[in-house]
Design an enzyme around this catalytic site. Structure first.
Site, PDB file in Angstrom:
ATOM      1  CB  SER A 118     -52.401  30.081   5.532  1.00 42.49           C
ATOM      2  OG  SER A 118     -52.056  30.101   6.654  1.00 42.49           O
ATOM      3  CE  LYS A 119     -57.563  36.372   3.390  1.00 43.97           C
ATOM      4  NZ  LYS A 119     -58.936  36.727   2.614  1.00 43.97           N
ATOM      5  NE  ARG A 120     -58.027  30.144  10.368  1.00 43.56           N
ATOM      6  CZ  ARG A 120     -57.356  29.243  10.305  1.00 43.56           C
ATOM      7  NH1 ARG A 120     -56.116  29.187  11.286  1.00 43.56           N
ATOM      8  NH2 ARG A 120     -57.931  27.872  10.180  1.00 43.56           N
ATOM      9  CB  ALA A 149     -50.699  35.877   6.422  1.00 43.65           C
ATOM     10  CD  GLU A 150     -56.408  37.974   7.845  1.00 46.07           C
ATOM     11  OE1 GLU A 150     -57.028  36.872   8.785  1.00 46.07           O
ATOM     12  OE2 GLU A 150     -56.637  38.126   6.694  1.00 46.07           O
TER      13      GLU A 150
END
Ligand code: GLU
Length: 495
Positions: free
Chosen positions: A262-264, A266-267
């Site tokens: 997810s974006k989170r 991945a970050e």
């Protein structure tokens, strides 16, 4: 299989193109090219509330950057346009009415309050996930429960309504997925999906099915997250009396620490999530594409490096895996290094000049910069790292790397000074790596010390760093005057 392969990438413009989306686009593209078919871009923008300005442009630019060419799409004329769903609004309401005539759908007039009440009532009686389905619909306000004339009156009076799919009570919906094999769903778990909203806009399901049919799509290749929508789509195809396209649901992309990427997460793992960021961070598009191709697929041998054209030739859906594919950032960098090293130094020089903020590098001689790049490119993973690594070729070190300085020992000054005296007489045009190396060997031989004893302080003096490309070749490129000047400064400052 339909005669001609036509596949589509159908993103909703709700944000920038995610790398998962890029992989879906890529697999569609590879499949299309493999079969001499067409790759279509369709923008699914019927949900105005989630619309993001510039998202469509970002999608198109990101595909272009990665080398994926669109055959038909917004701004690329074809026989099946328009390719933006917001421009096809009238088509969907017409098809929703056809479903009503067929008895496969119905008008529902319930207000938000009435729907909330129904859910509350069901929850109280022990149903944790109440649905508008074959049971509850019987006690709601719709064209199945109201008398015909009342329905007509409501419609004529302009009352708000939605059109819902009439999902049968007990039915098994089956389809063959080209990746997952036989898939079946029970209709019991599905709600009477809204097909047309009260503002006249279709939902994803209706628009998606109508367009896939009207655009002659032969294969639907999309992410696994859409698998649970497929039974609704299959019911719609049946209700229209259309052949459904062949289905293929791609495995999820997983984060290295587990779970869907997810974006989170991945970050937090330092993985860029949007395609655009890979461009900004100076990744090679060929590397990202080669890497993504292998994220859920492999040609079945141990080859790893393939250009986009080769991938088109090799790609088949039966070699796509069912299980999730873990995003391995190190592997991506490995691909990046490969594609970076493959490029001619002169071309890299032009690219470095285009991205650097260092005026001295921008203005440098192309041949010289290309020579420098030839020396350092084996030691970097990305284009921008060349700049840091190459900087000492353009500027004398102002500060010396602290941990490297620890390697400047008591005898270093003597050794470096002596080496300086040895190289001083070499004529400018004979200042060559082999000679420079030979003279260093002489000095350490006479002093009976190891290579590093002189090599390390010399490297610090010349480059300011404790590591870097081959020192002798670097000195040759720098030239005699610069090398002597840097040695003198270092002896003065450090010694
Ligand atoms: N609009 C959907 C998306 O955003 C399309 C899914 C599909 O390919 O059917 O991915």
């Amino acid at each position: 299989m339909k005669n001609t392969v036509r596949v589509r990438f159908a993103p909703s413009p709700t944000g920038y193109l995610h790398i998962g989306g890029l992989r879906t686009a890529l697999y569609n593209y590879l499949f299309a090219r493999h079969h001499n078919g067409k790759f279509i871009l369709r923008i699914e923008d019927t949900d105005q509330s989630r619309y993001v300005e510039n998202a469509e442009q970002d999608i198109i630019e990101s595909l272009e950057w990665s080398g994926i060419k669109i055959d038909e799409g917004p701004g690329i004329p074809g026989d099946f346009g328009p390719y933006r769903q917001s421009e096809r609004k009238d088509i969907y309401s017409k098809y929703a009415e056809i479903l009503i005539k067929n008895g496969a759908a119905y008008y529902a007039f319930d207000t938000t309050e009435e729907l909330d009440l129904m859910r509350e009532r069901l929850q109280k009686s022990g149903n944790p996930s109440p649905k508008y389905d074959s049971i509850t619909r019987q006690s709601m306000k719709n064209s199945l429960t109201l008398p015909n004339d009342e329905v007509q009156k409501l419609l004529e009076s302009g009352a708000e309504y939605v059109i819902r799919l009439k999902v049968p009570r007990r039915e098994t919906i089956r389809f063959e997925d080209l990746i997952r094999g036989h898939v079946s769903f029970e209709s019991k778990g599905l709600d009477d999906q809204v097909l047309l909203k009260s503002d006249g806009m279709p939902t994803y399901h209706l628009a998606n099915v109508v367009d896939d049919h009207l655009m002659n799509i032969s294969h639907v290749i999309r992410g696994e997250e859409w698998l649970s929508s497929t039974p609704k789509h299959i019911m719609l195809y049946q209700a229209f009396g259309w052949d459904a396209p062949q289905m293929a649901h791609l495995p999820l992309i997983m984060s290295p620490s587990g779970g869907k990427l997810s974006k989170r997460n991945a970050e937090s793992e330092g993985i860029p999530i949007n395609t655009k960021d890979y461009n900004k961070l100076h990744y090679e598009p060929e590397a990202l594409i080669n890497f993504l191709a292998y994220l859920g697929w492999s040609p079945g041998d141990d080859s790893e490096i393939h250009s986009l054209d080769e991938l088109c030739r090799l790609f088949t859906l039966d070699r796509v895996s069912k299980g999730g594919a873990v995003f391995n950032h190190k592997k991506l960098l490995w691909y990046n290094e490969h594609y970076l090293r493959e490029q001619p130094n002169l071309r890299l020089a032009a690219r470095v000049k285009a991205i650097t903020s260092k005026e001295i590098i921008k203005q440098s001689d192309d041949e010289f910069l290309a020579g420098v790049i030839g020396l350092v490119k084996d030691r970097v993973s990305k284009l921008d790292e060349i700049i840091d690594m190459a900087s000492f070729f353009f500027e004398d070190p102002e500060i010396y790397d602290e941990s490297a300085l620890k390697k400047w020992k008591e005898d270093s000054t003597v050794l470096v000074s002596e080496y300086r005296e040895r190289i001083q007489p070499i004529p400018e045009e004979k200042f060559e790596a082999v000679t420079l190396k030979k003279l260093l060997e002489e000095v350490i031989g006479e002093h009976g010390v190891g290579f590093g004893k002189l090599m390390m302080p010399l490297r610090i003096a010349v480059t300011g760093q404790g590591f870097g490309p081959d020192l002798f070749t670097s000195m040759e490129l720098l030239g005699k005057t610069t090398v002597l000047r840097r040695i003198d400064t270092a002896i003065e400052k450090i010694g």
